[in-house]
Scaffold this motif. Structure first.
Motif, PDB file in Angstrom:
ATOM      1  N   ALA A  30       0.830  -1.208   0.000  1.00 39.58           N
ATOM      2  CA  ALA A  30       0.000   0.000   0.000  1.00 39.58           C
ATOM      3  C   ALA A  30       0.864   1.257   0.000  1.00 39.58           C
ATOM      4  O   ALA A  30       0.554   2.235  -0.695  1.00 39.58           O
ATOM      5  CB  ALA A  30      -0.933  -0.004   1.210  1.00 39.58           C
ATOM      6  N   THR A  31       1.949   1.244   0.775  1.00 38.39           N
ATOM      7  CA  THR A  31       2.843   2.399   0.821  1.00 38.39           C
ATOM      8  C   THR A  31       3.492   2.640  -0.532  1.00 38.39           C
ATOM      9  O   THR A  31       3.585   3.778  -1.006  1.00 38.39           O
ATOM     10  CB  THR A  31       3.927   2.189   1.890  1.00 38.39           C
ATOM     11  OG1 THR A  31       3.306   2.015   3.167  1.00 38.39           O
ATOM     12  CG2 THR A  31       4.877   3.376   1.952  1.00 38.39           C
ATOM     13  N   ALA A  32       3.933   1.551  -1.186  1.00 39.85           N
ATOM     14  CA  ALA A  32       4.574   1.681  -2.493  1.00 39.85           C
ATOM     15  C   ALA A  32       3.601   2.158  -3.556  1.00 39.85           C
ATOM     16  O   ALA A  32       3.945   2.981  -4.410  1.00 39.85           O
ATOM     17  CB  ALA A  32       5.189   0.341  -2.894  1.00 39.85           C
ATOM     18  N   VAL A  33       2.363   1.669  -3.514  1.00 38.24           N
ATOM     19  CA  VAL A  33       1.347   2.118  -4.471  1.00 38.24           C
ATOM     20  C   VAL A  33       1.103   3.614  -4.309  1.00 38.24           C
ATOM     21  O   VAL A  33       1.040   4.370  -5.295  1.00 38.24           O
ATOM     22  CB  VAL A  33       0.035   1.333  -4.288  1.00 38.24           C
ATOM     23  CG1 VAL A  33      -1.099   1.994  -5.062  1.00 38.24           C
ATOM     24  CG2 VAL A  33       0.203  -0.110  -4.749  1.00 38.24           C
ATOM     25  N   ALA A  34       0.955   4.067  -3.073  1.00 31.77           N
ATOM     26  CA  ALA A  34       0.683   5.482  -2.818  1.00 31.77           C
ATOM     27  C   ALA A  34       1.866   6.360  -3.222  1.00 31.77           C
ATOM     28  O   ALA A  34       1.682   7.493  -3.682  1.00 31.77           O
ATOM     29  CB  ALA A  34       0.343   5.688  -1.348  1.00 31.77           C
ATOM     30  N   ARG A  35       3.080   5.834  -3.056  1.00 30.53           N
ATOM     31  CA  ARG A  35       4.275   6.637  -3.308  1.00 30.53           C
ATOM     32  C   ARG A  35       4.645   6.678  -4.789  1.00 30.53           C
ATOM     33  O   ARG A  35       4.886   7.747  -5.349  1.00 30.53           O
ATOM     34  CB  ARG A  35       5.434   6.095  -2.485  1.00 30.53           C
ATOM     35  CG  ARG A  35       6.711   6.937  -2.582  1.00 30.53           C
ATOM     36  CD  ARG A  35       7.810   6.398  -1.686  1.00 30.53           C
ATOM     37  NE  ARG A  35       8.278   5.100  -2.123  1.00 30.53           N
ATOM     38  CZ  ARG A  35       8.133   3.973  -1.456  1.00 30.53           C
ATOM     39  NH1 ARG A  35       7.494   3.974  -0.288  1.00 30.53           N
ATOM     40  NH2 ARG A  35       8.589   2.830  -1.923  1.00 30.53           N
ATOM     41  N   THR A  36       4.683   5.510  -5.436  1.00 31.84           N
ATOM     42  CA  THR A  36       5.207   5.460  -6.813  1.00 31.84           C
ATOM     43  C   THR A  36       4.361   4.639  -7.781  1.00 31.84           C
ATOM     44  O   THR A  36       4.736   4.521  -8.945  1.00 31.84           O
ATOM     45  CB  THR A  36       6.647   4.907  -6.820  1.00 31.84           C
ATOM     46  OG1 THR A  36       6.686   3.700  -6.046  1.00 31.84           O
ATOM     47  CG2 THR A  36       7.612   5.905  -6.222  1.00 31.84           C
TER      48      THR A  36
END
Length: 318
Positions: A30-36
């Motif tokens: 989820a963090t990676a999707v939101a970031r990049t």
């Protein structure tokens, strides 16, 4: 070199701490999707997703694909390490174990067809395929494979072994052939696009005339080393051509090939009876190219009923 994070993840795997690992997977994704974005999320969670899909109890492993963790937390059909996570899962458990647990329809379908390729008969134990692709291997689908090469052989710590399927595999059984003049290319045939969808590295043409006239469009010259072979021998290589990308599995190749065969038989979908009749009457010609790499495919197929032939040729190496 094994990183600290990889060592930590494998320590958690060895301890069987699967709920904790799933929570880590969801948070990182989820963090990676939101970031990049999605592509970066797939890369960042690839190893952990593989470890869970391979070794976790099926009741927990299937939750990789559930959206109950919130936006961006669930794996999709394109999430992969050495191969798609749903294919890793499908190699580890029977359909009987997985069917009551799997939720998302696209994942269920791909897992089902992976189990069919492995050898399960789901024709009476699963929901019908939406396109009508059989949930049991036809006899001509089952005979051409080597031992254990229908699906990638996944490794517990990440990665996979896969067969280097090639056509022709050797020059044994082939001989000198003088190809005829190439047939004129026929544009707009649905089967041409369907065959091309197997792999981006394949060239596909359709001509009116016998298979060697189609081969002459793509072969390296008029004089080749070639010969005829049963379609059942070519079938495994065509399926695996659809699985050369890491995000694609053997089920993708099987489904794409059934669509192509249905189009060659004159149907909008993969009609089982029509495809079986087509395979029974087809004539197949293969040839060797001196420039071939480790994985290559050269095949021309002729339908005597329509007088049309298709040639498929290429190598996935530069």
């Amino acid at each position: 070199m094994i990183t600290y994070q990889e060592h930590r993840l494998r320590t958690l795997v060895e301890g069987g701490r699967w709920p904790e690992l799933l929570a880590v997977y969801r948070q990182v994704r989820a963090t990676a999707v939101a970031r990049t974005g999605e592509d970066a999320a797939v890369l960042e969670t690839a190893l952990l997703g593989h470890l869970i899909a391979y070794a976790a109890p099926p009741e927990l492993a299937v939750r990789l694909f559930d959206a109950d963790g919130g936006p961006g937390t669930s794996a999709g059909v394109a999430d992969h390490d050495a191969g798609p996570l749903w294919e890793v899962l499908a190699t580890r458990h029977s359909w009987l174990r997985l069917a009551p647990l799997l939720g998302p329809a696209p994942v269920r379908r791909l897992v089902a067809h992976t189990r069919v390729l492995i050898g399960e008969d789901l024709s009476y134990g699963a929901e019908p395929d939406p396109e009508g692709v059989p949930l049991l291997l036809e006899p001509w689908e089952a005979v051409g494979w080597g031992e254990g090469v229908r699906v990638r052989d996944y490794l517990p710590g990440g990665g996979a072994r896969s067969a280097l399927l090639t056509l022709p595999a050797t020059r044994e059984g082939l001989g000198p052939v003088l190809l005829p003049e190439p047939g004129g290319r026929l544009r707009g045939q649905p089967a041409t696009g369907a065959l091309a969808a197997l792999a981006a590295w394949l060239d596909v043409v359709c001509v009116r005339g016998p298979a060697p006239r189609a081969a002459a469009q793509l072969a390296p010259g008029h004089r080749v080393t070639g010969g005829y072979l049963p379609f059942a021998i070519a079938y495994p290589v065509l399926v695996q051509a659809g699985a050369t990308e890491r995000s694609q599995g053997s089920a993708h190749g099987r489904l794409a090939l059934w669509r192509a065969l249905g189009a060659m038989a004159g149907h909008e979908g993969p009609d089982r009876a029509a495809v079986n009749a087509l395979v029974a009457r087809m004539r197949c010609f293969t040839w060797w190219d001196p420039a071939d790499g480790l994985r290559h495919l050269h095949l021309a197929v002729e339908d005597p009923a329509t007088g049309l032939s298709w040639a498929v040729s290429g190598s996935d190496e530069p």
